[in-house]
Design a protein around this motif. Structure first.
Motif, PDB file in Angstrom:
ATOM      1  N   LEU A   1       0.831  -1.197   0.000  1.00  0.00           N
ATOM      2  CA  LEU A   1       0.000   0.000   0.000  1.00  0.00           C
ATOM      3  C   LEU A   1       0.869   1.254   0.000  1.00  0.00           C
ATOM      4  CD1 LEU A   1      -2.745   1.359   0.151  1.00  0.00           C
ATOM      5  CD2 LEU A   1      -2.764   0.956   2.621  1.00  0.00           C
ATOM      6  N   THR A   2       1.936   1.231   0.769  1.00  0.00           N
ATOM      7  CA  THR A   2       2.856   2.375   0.814  1.00  0.00           C
ATOM      8  C   THR A   2       3.456   2.642  -0.567  1.00  0.00           C
ATOM      9  OG1 THR A   2       3.429   2.051   3.141  1.00  0.00           O
ATOM     10  CG2 THR A   2       5.042   3.201   1.765  1.00  0.00           C
ATOM     11  N   GLU A   3       3.897   1.582  -1.224  1.00  0.00           N
ATOM     12  CA  GLU A   3       4.494   1.739  -2.556  1.00  0.00           C
ATOM     13  C   GLU A   3       3.485   2.323  -3.539  1.00  0.00           C
ATOM     14  OE1 GLU A   3       6.521  -1.017  -6.080  1.00  0.00           O
ATOM     15  OE2 GLU A   3       6.178  -1.852  -4.075  1.00  0.00           O
ATOM     16  N   ALA A   4       2.236   1.843  -3.487  1.00  0.00           N
ATOM     17  CA  ALA A   4       1.212   2.350  -4.394  1.00  0.00           C
ATOM     18  C   ALA A   4       0.899   3.815  -4.108  1.00  0.00           C
ATOM     19  CB  ALA A   4      -0.059   1.502  -4.272  1.00  0.00           C
ATOM     20  N   LEU A   5       0.802   4.170  -2.840  1.00  0.00           N
ATOM     21  CA  LEU A   5       0.524   5.561  -2.482  1.00  0.00           C
ATOM     22  C   LEU A   5       1.645   6.485  -2.937  1.00  0.00           C
ATOM     23  CD1 LEU A   5      -0.893   4.964   1.103  1.00  0.00           C
ATOM     24  CD2 LEU A   5      -2.177   5.920  -0.822  1.00  0.00           C
ATOM     25  N   GLN A   6       2.884   6.017  -2.832  1.00  0.00           N
ATOM     26  CA  GLN A   6       4.018   6.808  -3.301  1.00  0.00           C
ATOM     27  C   GLN A   6       3.928   7.063  -4.798  1.00  0.00           C
ATOM     28  OE1 GLN A   6       7.090   4.149  -1.738  1.00  0.00           O
ATOM     29  NE2 GLN A   6       7.835   5.819  -0.452  1.00  0.00           N
ATOM     30  N   ARG A   7       3.493   6.057  -5.535  1.00  0.00           N
ATOM     31  CA  ARG A   7       3.390   6.222  -6.986  1.00  0.00           C
ATOM     32  C   ARG A   7       2.349   7.274  -7.341  1.00  0.00           C
ATOM     33  NH1 ARG A   7       3.389   0.475  -7.217  1.00  0.00           N
ATOM     34  NH2 ARG A   7       1.221   0.513  -7.912  1.00  0.00           N
ATOM     35  N   PHE A   8       1.373   7.473  -6.449  1.00  0.00           N
ATOM     36  CA  PHE A   8       0.368   8.505  -6.677  1.00  0.00           C
ATOM     37  C   PHE A   8       0.792   9.848  -6.094  1.00  0.00           C
ATOM     38  CE2 PHE A   8      -2.198   4.897  -7.758  1.00  0.00           C
ATOM     39  CZ  PHE A   8      -3.144   5.378  -8.634  1.00  0.00           C
ATOM     40  N   GLY A   9       2.045   9.960  -5.667  1.00  0.00           N
ATOM     41  CA  GLY A   9       2.599  11.239  -5.252  1.00  0.00           C
ATOM     42  C   GLY A   9       2.472  11.571  -3.788  1.00  0.00           C
ATOM     43  N   HIS A  10       2.053  10.609  -2.965  1.00  0.00           N
ATOM     44  CA  HIS A  10       1.853  10.892  -1.548  1.00  0.00           C
ATOM     45  C   HIS A  10       3.080  10.500  -0.723  1.00  0.00           C
ATOM     46  CE1 HIS A  10      -2.276  11.710  -2.505  1.00  0.00           C
ATOM     47  NE2 HIS A  10      -2.502  10.475  -2.904  1.00  0.00           N
ATOM     48  N   GLU A  11       3.238  11.151   0.426  1.00  0.00           N
ATOM     49  CA  GLU A  11       4.213  10.735   1.418  1.00  0.00           C
ATOM     50  C   GLU A  11       3.487   9.905   2.466  1.00  0.00           C
ATOM     51  OE1 GLU A  11       6.397  14.001   2.947  1.00  0.00           O
ATOM     52  OE2 GLU A  11       7.186  14.603   0.984  1.00  0.00           O
ATOM     53  N   VAL A  12       4.162   8.896   2.976  1.00  0.00           N
ATOM     54  CA  VAL A  12       3.478   7.900   3.799  1.00  0.00           C
ATOM     55  C   VAL A  12       4.204   7.678   5.117  1.00  0.00           C
ATOM     56  CG1 VAL A  12       2.592   5.534   3.892  1.00  0.00           C
ATOM     57  CG2 VAL A  12       2.726   6.730   1.689  1.00  0.00           C
ATOM     58  N   ASP A  13       3.429   7.660   6.209  1.00  0.00           N
ATOM     59  CA  ASP A  13       3.880   7.173   7.506  1.00  0.00           C
ATOM     60  C   ASP A  13       3.154   5.861   7.765  1.00  0.00           C
ATOM     61  OD1 ASP A  13       5.522   9.331   7.968  1.00  0.00           O
ATOM     62  OD2 ASP A  13       4.027  10.431   9.135  1.00  0.00           O
ATOM     63  N   TRP A  14       3.888   4.868   8.261  1.00  0.00           N
ATOM     64  CA  TRP A  14       3.271   3.570   8.521  1.00  0.00           C
ATOM     65  C   TRP A  14       3.466   3.192   9.986  1.00  0.00           C
ATOM     66  CZ3 TRP A  14       6.288  -1.498   7.580  1.00  0.00           C
ATOM     67  CH2 TRP A  14       5.562  -2.579   8.090  1.00  0.00           C
ATOM     68  N   VAL A  15       2.375   2.858  10.654  1.00  0.00           N
ATOM     69  CA  VAL A  15       2.439   2.335  12.015  1.00  0.00           C
ATOM     70  C   VAL A  15       1.643   1.038  12.057  1.00  0.00           C
ATOM     71  CG1 VAL A  15       2.718   4.608  13.082  1.00  0.00           C
ATOM     72  CG2 VAL A  15       0.421   3.669  12.775  1.00  0.00           C
ATOM     73  N   ALA A  16       1.974   0.189  13.051  1.00  0.00           N
ATOM     74  CA  ALA A  16       1.380  -1.145  13.096  1.00  0.00           C
ATOM     75  C   ALA A  16       0.481  -1.366  14.301  1.00  0.00           C
ATOM     76  CB  ALA A  16       2.494  -2.210  13.080  1.00  0.00           C
ATOM     77  N   SER A  17       0.202  -0.330  15.071  1.00  0.00           N
ATOM     78  CA  SER A  17      -0.649  -0.497  16.255  1.00  0.00           C
ATOM     79  C   SER A  17      -1.523   0.732  16.457  1.00  0.00           C
ATOM     80  CB  SER A  17       0.211  -0.726  17.504  1.00  0.00           C
ATOM     81  OG  SER A  17       0.888   0.466  17.873  1.00  0.00           O
ATOM     82  N   GLY A  18      -2.565   0.552  17.252  1.00  0.00           N
ATOM     83  CA  GLY A  18      -3.462   1.656  17.532  1.00  0.00           C
ATOM     84  C   GLY A  18      -2.809   2.752  18.357  1.00  0.00           C
ATOM     85  N   ALA A  19      -1.994   2.369  19.334  1.00  0.00           N
ATOM     86  CA  ALA A  19      -1.322   3.357  20.171  1.00  0.00           C
ATOM     87  C   ALA A  19      -0.397   4.235  19.336  1.00  0.00           C
ATOM     88  CB  ALA A  19      -0.533   2.658  21.275  1.00  0.00           C
ATOM     89  N   GLU A  20       0.350   3.614  18.420  1.00  0.00           N
ATOM     90  CA  GLU A  20       1.231   4.386  17.545  1.00  0.00           C
ATOM     91  C   GLU A  20       0.418   5.295  16.634  1.00  0.00           C
ATOM     92  OE1 GLU A  20       5.096   1.643  16.665  1.00  0.00           O
ATOM     93  OE2 GLU A  20       3.179   0.902  15.913  1.00  0.00           O
ATOM     94  N   ALA A  21      -0.732   4.816  16.185  1.00  0.00           N
ATOM     95  CA  ALA A  21      -1.582   5.624  15.313  1.00  0.00           C
ATOM     96  C   ALA A  21      -2.037   6.888  16.021  1.00  0.00           C
ATOM     97  CB  ALA A  21      -2.791   4.805  14.858  1.00  0.00           C
TER      98      ALA A  21
END
Length: 244
Positions: free
Chosen positions: A33-53
């Protein structure tokens, strides 16, 4: 741990560039998903838990939220985010039951997508949600009146606060916009299509069931379903209930 990915140098078209927060505990899904979003010109932060979100939300312009997180359920994350932020949220999850969709929309999500999904549809939904958010004027901008009083109900358009019998109600952004739309002409019937166009978007891709879900949630928070009267086959109107 938050991981940040900078957009690529050759983005595809797809609306304004945004800082997107991906909340997903499956690393393979998150990376794709991150790679696809980058191709559409977006910058991405990725977290794996609710607390981090919850810690990362203040820096995000858009949130893609998985519901099956290891610590907090995504619905609870959405509910907590809505206490302090109006950032656009699309729930992206494997849960496909109607009840799951209703609950996360009631928690404050702007849209809902079931895995697997096409990236084109996700981009279209993100663009539609962003367009609705951008088209909403800042509180107080161009408003001749700052508040409305309807019986024991007071709605402050500038601060987006609602009080019933002097007690503040905690409404989501959509619930407030829906109440404000009904308040433009209390007692008059507002057509379903007009409410969707005004509160969501004329090009809304989701189910019209979303309107009914938000009407039900608004009635619940007002303490009585009698505040919002259904007119079968037409729409809804705001009325003063005999017993608010």
């Amino acid at each position: 741990m938050l991981q940040r990915f900078v957009r690529g140098t050759n983005p595809l078209v797809g609306g304004a560039e945004m800082q997107v927060l991906v909340v997903e505990d499956d690393a393979r899904i998150a990376e794709a998903l991150t790679e696809a979003l980058q191709r559409f010109g977006h910058e991405v932060d990725w977290v794996a838990s609710g607390a981090e979100a919850l810690r990362a939300v203040p820096d995000a312009q858009f949130v893609l939220l998985d519901l099956g997180l290891p610590d907090l359920d995504g619905q609870e994350v959405c509910r907590r985010v809505r206490e302090t932020s109006a950032v656009p949220i699309i729930a992206v999850t494997a849960r496909s039951e109607e009840l799951d969709r209703i609950l996360v929309l009631q928690a404050g999500a702007d849209d809902y997508m079931v895995k697997p999904y096409s990236m084109r549809e996700l981009m279209a939904r993100m663009e539609a949600v962003s367009r609705r958010t951008r088209s909403s004027p800042p509180p107080g901008a161009g408003e001749e009146e700052e508040g409305c009083v309807f019986g024991p109900l007071t709605v402050d358009l500038r601060t987006r606060q609602v009080a019933l019998h002097g007690q503040l109600l905690r409404l989501t952004r959509r619930e407030f916009d829906l109440l404000a739309a009904l308040l433009t002409d209390p007692g008059a019937v507002r057509h379903r299509e007009d409410l969707i166009n005004e509160v969501w978007d004329p090009n809304w891709h989701g189910s019209t069931r979303t309107l009914d879900v938000h009407i039900g949630s608004l009635r619940s928070k007002l303490g009585s379903r009698n505040w919002v009267e259904s007119v079968r086959g037409v729409g809804f109107r705001l009325v003063l209930p005999d017993r608010p």
